[in-house]
Write a protein that holds these residues in place. Sequence first.
Motif, mmCIF file in Angstrom:
data_model
loop_
_atom_site.group_PDB
_atom_site.id
_atom_site.type_symbol
_atom_site.label_atom_id
_atom_site.label_comp_id
_atom_site.label_asym_id
_atom_site.label_seq_id
_atom_site.Cartn_x
_atom_site.Cartn_y
_atom_site.Cartn_z
ATOM 1 N N THR A 156 0.866 -1.172 0.000
ATOM 2 C CA THR A 156 0.000 0.000 0.000
ATOM 3 C C THR A 156 0.905 1.224 0.000
ATOM 4 N N VAL A 157 0.707 2.103 -0.959
ATOM 5 C CA VAL A 157 1.654 3.197 -1.188
ATOM 6 C C VAL A 157 0.934 4.533 -1.203
ATOM 7 N N GLY A 158 1.731 5.597 -1.173
ATOM 8 C CA GLY A 158 1.197 6.940 -1.273
ATOM 9 C C GLY A 158 0.799 7.288 -2.694
ATOM 10 N N THR A 159 0.089 8.396 -2.829
ATOM 11 C CA THR A 159 -0.469 8.786 -4.125
ATOM 12 C C THR A 159 0.584 9.248 -5.129
ATOM 13 N N GLY A 160 1.811 9.491 -4.666
ATOM 14 C CA GLY A 160 2.872 9.934 -5.572
ATOM 15 C C GLY A 160 3.745 8.803 -6.095
ATOM 16 N N MET A 161 3.358 7.553 -5.846
ATOM 17 C CA MET A 161 4.208 6.425 -6.258
ATOM 18 C C MET A 161 4.377 6.386 -7.770
ATOM 19 N N ILE A 162 5.616 6.219 -8.197
ATOM 20 C CA ILE A 162 5.956 6.021 -9.604
ATOM 21 C C ILE A 162 6.476 4.603 -9.757
ATOM 22 N N VAL A 163 5.965 3.872 -10.749
ATOM 23 C CA VAL A 163 6.445 2.522 -11.016
ATOM 24 C C VAL A 163 7.769 2.646 -11.749
ATOM 25 N N SER A 164 8.831 2.140 -11.141
ATOM 26 C CA SER A 164 10.173 2.370 -11.672
ATOM 27 C C SER A 164 10.897 1.049 -11.893
ATOM 28 N N PHE A 165 11.429 0.866 -13.103
ATOM 29 C CA PHE A 165 12.212 -0.315 -13.450
ATOM 30 C C PHE A 165 13.666 0.084 -13.687
ATOM 31 N N SER A 166 14.571 -0.649 -13.070
ATOM 32 C CA SER A 166 15.992 -0.513 -13.397
ATOM 33 C C SER A 166 16.459 -1.856 -13.919
ATOM 34 N N PHE A 167 17.109 -1.857 -15.080
ATOM 35 C CA PHE A 167 17.502 -3.082 -15.765
ATOM 36 C C PHE A 167 18.970 -3.391 -15.514
ATOM 37 N N ASN A 168 19.270 -4.683 -15.459
ATOM 38 C CA ASN A 168 20.638 -5.094 -15.161
ATOM 39 C C ASN A 168 21.555 -4.995 -16.370
ATOM 40 N N ARG A 169 20.990 -4.739 -17.539
ATOM 41 C CA ARG A 169 21.791 -4.561 -18.761
ATOM 42 C C ARG A 169 21.230 -3.384 -19.554
ATOM 43 N N PRO A 170 22.052 -2.694 -20.325
ATOM 44 C CA PRO A 170 21.542 -1.616 -21.171
ATOM 45 C C PRO A 170 20.520 -2.147 -22.170
ATOM 46 N N ILE A 171 19.409 -1.416 -22.317
ATOM 47 C CA ILE A 171 18.342 -1.812 -23.226
ATOM 48 C C ILE A 171 18.484 -1.023 -24.526
ATOM 49 N N GLU A 172 18.678 -1.741 -25.617
ATOM 50 C CA GLU A 172 18.783 -1.111 -26.931
ATOM 51 C C GLU A 172 17.415 -1.023 -27.599
ATOM 52 N N ASN A 173 16.622 -2.083 -27.476
ATOM 53 C CA ASN A 173 15.300 -2.117 -28.099
ATOM 54 C C ASN A 173 14.268 -1.647 -27.071
ATOM 55 N N ARG A 174 14.288 -0.349 -26.821
ATOM 56 C CA ARG A 174 13.471 0.189 -25.739
ATOM 57 C C ARG A 174 11.977 0.077 -26.026
ATOM 58 N N ALA A 175 11.590 0.202 -27.285
ATOM 59 C CA ALA A 175 10.161 0.102 -27.623
ATOM 60 C C ALA A 175 9.624 -1.287 -27.302
ATOM 61 N N ALA A 176 10.379 -2.326 -27.633
ATOM 62 C CA ALA A 176 9.913 -3.696 -27.369
ATOM 63 C C ALA A 176 9.775 -3.955 -25.878
#
Length: 411
Positions: A156-176
């Motif tokens: 249960t989170v506050g109203t300002g929560m942003i869903v954030s992903f950090s990837f373990n490798r650089p993503i080249e195909n960002r759209a996919a």
Amino acid sequence: MRHVLKRAGLGIAAAVACAGLMAGLAGCTSDGGLDIGMGGKGRSPEDTIRVTPEDGAEGVEPDSRVEVRVPSGRLERVRVVKVEDAQPVEVPGTVSEDGLRWRPARGARLALAAKYSVDAVALDGHGRRSARHTTFTTAVPEHRFIGYFKPENRSTVGTGMIVSFSFNRPIENRAAVERAIRVTSRPPVEVAGHWFGKERLDFRPRAYWKPGTEVTVDLRLRDVEGAPGVYGIQHKKVGFTVGRSQVSLVDAEEHTMEVRRDGRLVTTVPITAGAPKTTTYNGKMVVTELFDVTRMNGATVGFKDKDGKGEYDIKDVPHAMRLTDSGTFLHGNYWAPASAFGTANVSHGCVGLRDVKGGSADSPAGWFFDRTLIGDVVEVVKSADRKVSPDNGLGGWNMDWARWKAGSALR
């Protein structure tokens, strides 16, 4: 053989036939095929029902051709299933109008590191059936990527929560990758993604979430090629609930913090912000971590003496609430004189609330800490510093909606 027949859908009658109790049976074959007259006596199942990839194939690439066909007659049914998984997954597909060929539906793609079974049943011109069962395995990639995300599942989170992903490798195909992550809510609102470089992707709505909103994050990253030869591994669905609204406004000039709950002013708390040479960032910041007690060493965030040691090293900072990745906290402070709170800015950039050594629930810091959720917003104004960067913690609320959406790879 009974297992093969069951999977092919032939039922008890066919099993009895295989036992030799039905006239006209040509024979049970060693590869799991049952040949009943399709093209004549002695014809092998491979000739009767032809499957690509071949039976027992290994290292099949996910975009390889998958096909089942017959030279004559028609295919009655075909089932291609990913097996030996927590939940068998069928590959969608259709038989051609002439009945001679089955192919996967447009856009269907095999999973990597998976085993597939193919079960097909065909009819010849006289209505006689032939069945075949084969298997193949797909390639196992050398490199995988994973996205570590906030907030935690079922939180249960506050109203300002942003869903954030950090990837373990650089993503080249960002759209996919962005396309493979779906963030939805009840009640529904528009949610957009924004990339910060190649290793971070955040999602948020136009404005803060409404209290009570239920948010679902559907990750379908498994086998998505994020960079050449690097594939995703996650396939899961997680969610969180938005609690009450709490937004706190820190005025660095007035040395106060106004705490508003669901838009109503609850209290005004005296604070101390960053000193003139170590000011506090302006802007909207989101609480991302809560610590009953933590250690704060200035050397870890660049505040060092000439000998390289931290300008401060406090091993028992009470009621600490992280606001930025770079080290801005809102925390309890027992070492500054009580007269500083509400009158002066004496910190190294953090926002301090009066507390006692060891922390007290009855102190201003303890009171605020006990009423704070991950995802609550703290906004600082009138500080002699720049606005916090949108990628420093969950600072994305400092971007307007047009600029935020411009950072999507799907625009």
